[in-house]
Design an enzyme around this catalytic site. Structure first.
Site, PDB file in Angstrom:
ATOM      1  N   SER A  30       0.869  -1.192   0.000  1.00 16.44           N
ATOM      2  CA  SER A  30       0.000   0.000   0.000  1.00 16.44           C
ATOM      3  C   SER A  30       0.898   1.231   0.000  1.00 16.44           C
ATOM      4  O   SER A  30       2.043   1.171   0.434  1.00 16.44           O
ATOM      5  CB  SER A  30      -0.928   0.048   1.210  1.00 16.44           C
ATOM      6  OG  SER A  30      -1.881   1.093   1.021  1.00 16.44           O
TER       7      SER A  30
HETATM    8  C1  LIG Z   1      -1.461   2.465  -4.536  1.00 16.14           C
HETATM    9  S1  LIG Z   1      -2.512   2.106  -3.194  1.00 16.14           S
HETATM   10  C2  LIG Z   1      -3.831   3.266  -3.380  1.00 16.14           C
HETATM   11  C3  LIG Z   1      -3.437   4.708  -3.168  1.00 16.14           C
HETATM   12  C4  LIG Z   1      -4.564   5.578  -2.689  1.00 16.14           C
HETATM   13  N1  LIG Z   1      -5.614   5.759  -3.657  1.00 16.14           N
HETATM   14  C5  LIG Z   1      -4.047   6.917  -2.178  1.00 16.14           C
HETATM   15  O1  LIG Z   1      -4.417   7.945  -2.735  1.00 16.14           O
HETATM   16  O2  LIG Z   1      -3.328   6.890  -1.188  1.00 16.14           O
HETATM   17  C6  LIG Z   1      -3.328   0.616  -3.744  1.00 16.14           C
HETATM   18  C7  LIG Z   1      -4.290   0.073  -2.725  1.00 16.14           C
HETATM   19  O3  LIG Z   1      -5.058  -0.967  -3.331  1.00 16.14           O
HETATM   20  C8  LIG Z   1      -5.416  -1.853  -2.299  1.00 16.14           C
HETATM   21  N2  LIG Z   1      -5.862  -3.144  -2.863  1.00 16.14           N
HETATM   22  C9  LIG Z   1      -5.099  -4.188  -3.251  1.00 16.14           C
HETATM   23  N3  LIG Z   1      -5.876  -5.211  -3.658  1.00 16.14           N
HETATM   24  C10 LIG Z   1      -7.161  -4.800  -3.536  1.00 16.14           C
HETATM   25  C11 LIG Z   1      -8.404  -5.429  -3.793  1.00 16.14           C
HETATM   26  N4  LIG Z   1      -8.485  -6.687  -4.228  1.00 16.14           N
HETATM   27  N5  LIG Z   1      -9.530  -4.713  -3.548  1.00 16.14           N
HETATM   28  C12 LIG Z   1      -9.463  -3.436  -3.070  1.00 16.14           C
HETATM   29  N6  LIG Z   1      -8.298  -2.810  -2.804  1.00 16.14           N
HETATM   30  C13 LIG Z   1      -7.154  -3.465  -3.034  1.00 16.14           C
HETATM   31  C14 LIG Z   1      -4.152  -1.963  -1.460  1.00 16.14           C
HETATM   32  O4  LIG Z   1      -4.436  -2.436  -0.163  1.00 16.14           O
HETATM   33  C15 LIG Z   1      -3.630  -0.536  -1.508  1.00 16.14           C
HETATM   34  O5  LIG Z   1      -4.000   0.171  -0.367  1.00 16.14           O
END
Ligand SMILES: C[S@@+](CC[C@H](N)C(=O)[O-])C[C@H]1O[C@@H](n2cnc3c(N)ncnc32)[C@H](O)[C@@H]1O
Length: 386
Positions: free
Chosen positions: A99
């Site tokens: 994340s």
């Molecule tokens: C790059 S981060 C998102 C950044 C966020 N939008 C921000 O502005 O801080 C990607 C996120 O996608 C989540 N993620 C991963 N797999 C997922 C899933 N199957 N469903 C929903 N979220 C998921 C991760 O836990 C992570 O927090």
């Protein structure tokens, strides 16, 4: 401790920088205290052989904290199963980011492509730090924003921090590749990469609605608009964007170190001359993404040796591998082992791409529907299921 208002100057300076081509988001960036959402994060330890990370935990709202939070940079908040909030200061986790708070400039350019307007009902896939949800809530109204993440700690932390500055979008901990909390969205934006594009997103997008997402293990950013026929049509955008892929567990599966141990120096079942120069897949990224589209899930590694020899490895979870060696001068050699001939696949993709005059990946079109989603190369003959 700095002046408590110092963050607003920093946020305004960030907004000046990242919203020059997306001025509709200027107020939201200036008014969003990113430092509240990211109190601690991880930084890679330079030259660490184990690819370890160390914690950065500045005093809250200190100069160092504000300088990082209002830079146009990604702050990695979780490595493997370890979130910086919950770790000991001297922990040194290894592994891939799971994340992060994405760099604000990328969030803003995706929001601009999303063309979300006040009143639109929007789904933010991948809450992470809550920064994208905060921007959406400020401009579109919290009541119109739903933000989801697979990780319940992240959702709970983001919800509490957003509330500290008056933002209260709907937030849920769900695996977004499955059922969604609602349907009839005008806009869906994913800051996590996917493949396949979940059918549930396509069912939840209303006709006229827009989806912005990236395809896992590529930098391909797709924008598509839902038609009355249930097919969202769109294209690959010119600006590249990479995001971590969706996960269902606390961490991603381990890298293919055992396959690499064999591939590193073994002779293999087949040794042959390379068909043309060995490409540098880190420079020739369009070939790398095309190969990923055609033959998904292959891990790539590379090395340059002191004598100038370059090596590219392709590794598959079924134990297949290739090692392609390019000496500084002369032709390359390919070693392959296991059930599949991975370098043959790469050379096939390269030949087909060359027959297509090395088309720009941005000239591909997207056709996404709950019955199946594809990227289509110019001319229509080459289709990739996504
Ligand atoms: C790059 S981060 C998102 C950044 C966020 N939008 C921000 O502005 O801080 C990607 C996120 O996608 C989540 N993620 C991963 N797999 C997922 C899933 N199957 N469903 C929903 N979220 C998921 C991760 O836990 C992570 O927090």
């Amino acid at each position: 401790m700095t002046n408590p208002e110092a963050w607003t100057d920093a946020a305004t300076a960030l907004a000046d920088k990242v919203t020059a081509n997306a001025t509709e988001w200027r107020d939201a960036v200036s008014a969003t205290p990113r430092h509240v959402l990211v109190p601690r994060w991880w930084e890679r330890i330079p030259n660490s052989p184990a690819e370890a990370w160390e914690m950065v935990a500045p005093d809250f709202a200190s100069k160092a904290h504000l300088s990082a939070a209002y830079s146009d940079a990604t702050l990695v908040t979780r490595v493997g199963p370890t979130h910086a909030d919950e770790a000991q200061p001297d922990e040194k986790p290894t592994g891939s980011p799971t994340s992060s708070s994405t760099l604000p400039g990328l969030i803003v350019s995706m929001l601009h492509r999303l063309d979300a307007r006040p009143g639109h009902k929007v789904l933010d896939v991948g809450t992470g730090s809550g920064y994208s949800a905060a921007l959406m809530g400020r401009r579109l109204g919290d009541e119109n924003v739903t933000s989801v993440d697979v990780d319940s700690y992240l959702v709970q932390a983001a919800r509490a921090r957003l509330a500290e500055f008056g933002r209260n979008p709907r937030m849920e901990a769900i695996d977004a590749t499955g059922e969604l909390p609602e349907s009839g969205y005008d806009r869906i934006m994913a800051t996590v990469s996917v493949r396949p594009v979940p059918k549930t997103w396509l069912r939840a997008l209303r006709p006229g609605g827009r989806l912005v997402t990236t395809i896992a293990h590529t930098a391909l950013l797709i924008t598509a608009d839902m038609g009355d026929d249930g097919i969202a049509r769109g294209s690959v955008q010119p600006d590249p964007a990479t995001f971590m892929e969706t996960r269902q567990e606390a961490d991603y599966p381990p890298k293919l170190n055992e396959v690499f141990a064999t591939a590193r120096e073994d002779e293999g079942d087949e040794v042959r001359a390379a068909d043309g120069p060995i490409p540098d897949l880190w420079q020739e990224w369009p070939l790398r993404w095309l190969f990923e589209l055609d033959t998904p899930g292959i891990e790539t590694r590379a090395a340059v040796y002191p004598d100038g020899k370059r090596c590219v490895w392709l590794l598959s979870a079924d134990g297949s591998w290739s090692r392609s060696e390019q000496p500084e001068s002369g032709s390359g050699t390919v070693h392959q082992g296991g059930a599949r001939r991975l370098w043959d696949d790469l050379e096939r993709v390269r030949r087909k791409w060359e027959e297509g005059n090395r088309f720009s990946l941005h000239s591909m079109t997207a056709e996404l529907s709950a019955d199946g989603s594809h990227l289509v190369a110019p001319g229509g003959a080459w289709r990739f299921a996504i």
